[in-house]
Motif scaffolding. Structure first.
Motif, short mmCIF file in Angstrom:
data_model
loop_
_atom_site.label_atom_id
_atom_site.label_comp_id
_atom_site.label_asym_id
_atom_site.label_seq_id
_atom_site.Cartn_x
_atom_site.Cartn_y
_atom_site.Cartn_z
N ASP A 62 0.76 -1.27 0.02
CA ASP A 62 0.13 0.08 -0.05
C ASP A 62 1.17 1.04 0.29
O ASP A 62 0.82 2.87 -0.44
N ALA A 63 1.93 1.33 0.81
CA ALA A 63 3.23 2.03 0.85
C ALA A 63 3.72 2.60 -0.89
O ALA A 63 4.72 3.34 -0.76
N THR A 124 -6.55 2.71 -6.98
CA THR A 124 -6.56 3.80 -7.03
C THR A 124 -7.51 4.80 -6.53
O THR A 124 -8.46 4.90 -7.18
N GLY A 125 -7.27 5.85 -6.24
CA GLY A 125 -8.23 7.43 -4.94
C GLY A 125 -7.73 9.04 -6.11
O GLY A 125 -6.10 8.34 -6.38
N GLU A 126 -8.87 9.18 -6.14
CA GLU A 126 -8.43 10.82 -6.43
C GLU A 126 -7.39 12.02 -6.32
O GLU A 126 -6.30 12.03 -6.52
N LEU A 127 -7.08 11.48 -4.29
CA LEU A 127 -6.26 12.96 -4.05
C LEU A 127 -5.18 11.87 -3.06
O LEU A 127 -4.61 10.83 -2.51
N ARG A 128 -4.01 11.82 -4.78
CA ARG A 128 -2.63 11.19 -4.10
C ARG A 128 -1.74 12.03 -3.58
O ARG A 128 -1.72 12.86 -3.29
N ASN A 129 -1.37 11.50 -2.02
CA ASN A 129 -0.03 12.45 -1.39
C ASN A 129 -0.65 13.00 -0.66
O ASN A 129 0.11 14.58 -1.21
N THR A 152 -2.07 10.89 2.49
CA THR A 152 -2.46 9.41 1.51
C THR A 152 -1.09 9.21 0.76
O THR A 152 -0.65 9.60 0.16
N PHE A 153 -1.81 7.30 0.49
CA PHE A 153 -0.23 6.83 -0.34
C PHE A 153 -0.40 7.25 -1.77
O PHE A 153 -0.74 8.02 -2.30
#
Length: 200
Positions: A62-63, A124-129, A152-153
């Motif tokens: 996940d990381a 995968t999601g919208e808000l990365r890092n 977030t990862f």
């Protein structure tokens, strides 16, 4: 919030894995009709996961930055087990810890996708890092089970190891926007992937 939210178009991929029985020990167990137990160590070595238990594999995958995620491995998080599937069709399961389980969530502003069991290599999601504030509250007692600021990862998700038997509420805040969703770790069919947290 110190850091701005990074908005990115999500890349969605569906991974279908058959639900297998809970493994009896910490060794990978082949699902019905798949490779023999003798090949489990080789399977893990092939994917650079030798010697790791379910928790360690989940935390590592996940990381992992998106560009470095394996394309020949599907890893699906279930409440009681981690299912691993190779490109050759070989499938194995690893038991989750007895006292806790993993729930991953992807807060979003504009884009999301349907998800129930988290895929460590394809979701995968919208808000990365993105920096978010996270609170988990036990509905029965009102006790705050988890409270922290986190990032977030690279896949847009954030995962929490939570105690089993929890029926609670997850609250996520970012840049003054907030979202809440129910979260549960009470049974083998509870969701491990929450994608309904629209920040508003």
């Amino acid at each position: 919030m110190k850091a701005p939210l990074a908005l990115a178009a999500a890349v969605f991929a569906a991974a279908t894995l058959a639900l297998a029985g809970c493994a009896a020990d910490a060794q990978p167990t082949p699902t019905t009709g798949q490779s023999s137990p003798a090949s489990a160590d080789e399977f893990l070595r092939t994917h650079d996961l030798a010697g790791l238990d379910a928790r360690q594999i989940i935390d590592r995958l996940d990381a992992t930055p998106l560009a470095e995620r394996p394309t020949d491995l599907i890893a699906s998080v279930r409440p009681d087990e981690l299912l691993l599937k190779g490109a050759d069709g070989a499938e194995f399961t690893l038991p989750m810890p007895a006292d806790e389980t993993y729930v991953s969530f992807a807060p979003y502003v504009e884009q999301t996708h349907d998800c129930y069991f988290h895929s460590l290599t394809t979701c995968t999601g919208e808000l990365r890092n993105a920096v978010v504030e996270v609170t988990v509250t036990d509905n029965a007692t009102g006790e705050v089970v988890h409270e922290a600021e986190a990032t977030t990862f690279d896949n847009g998700f954030l995962g929490l190891w939570l105690p089993r038997g929890l029926d609670g509420t997850l609250t996520v805040t970012a840049d003054g926007l907030t979202a809440t969703a129910p979260i549960a770790t009470t049974g083998a069919e509870d969701a491990t992937c929450l994608t309904t947290l629209q920040l508003a």
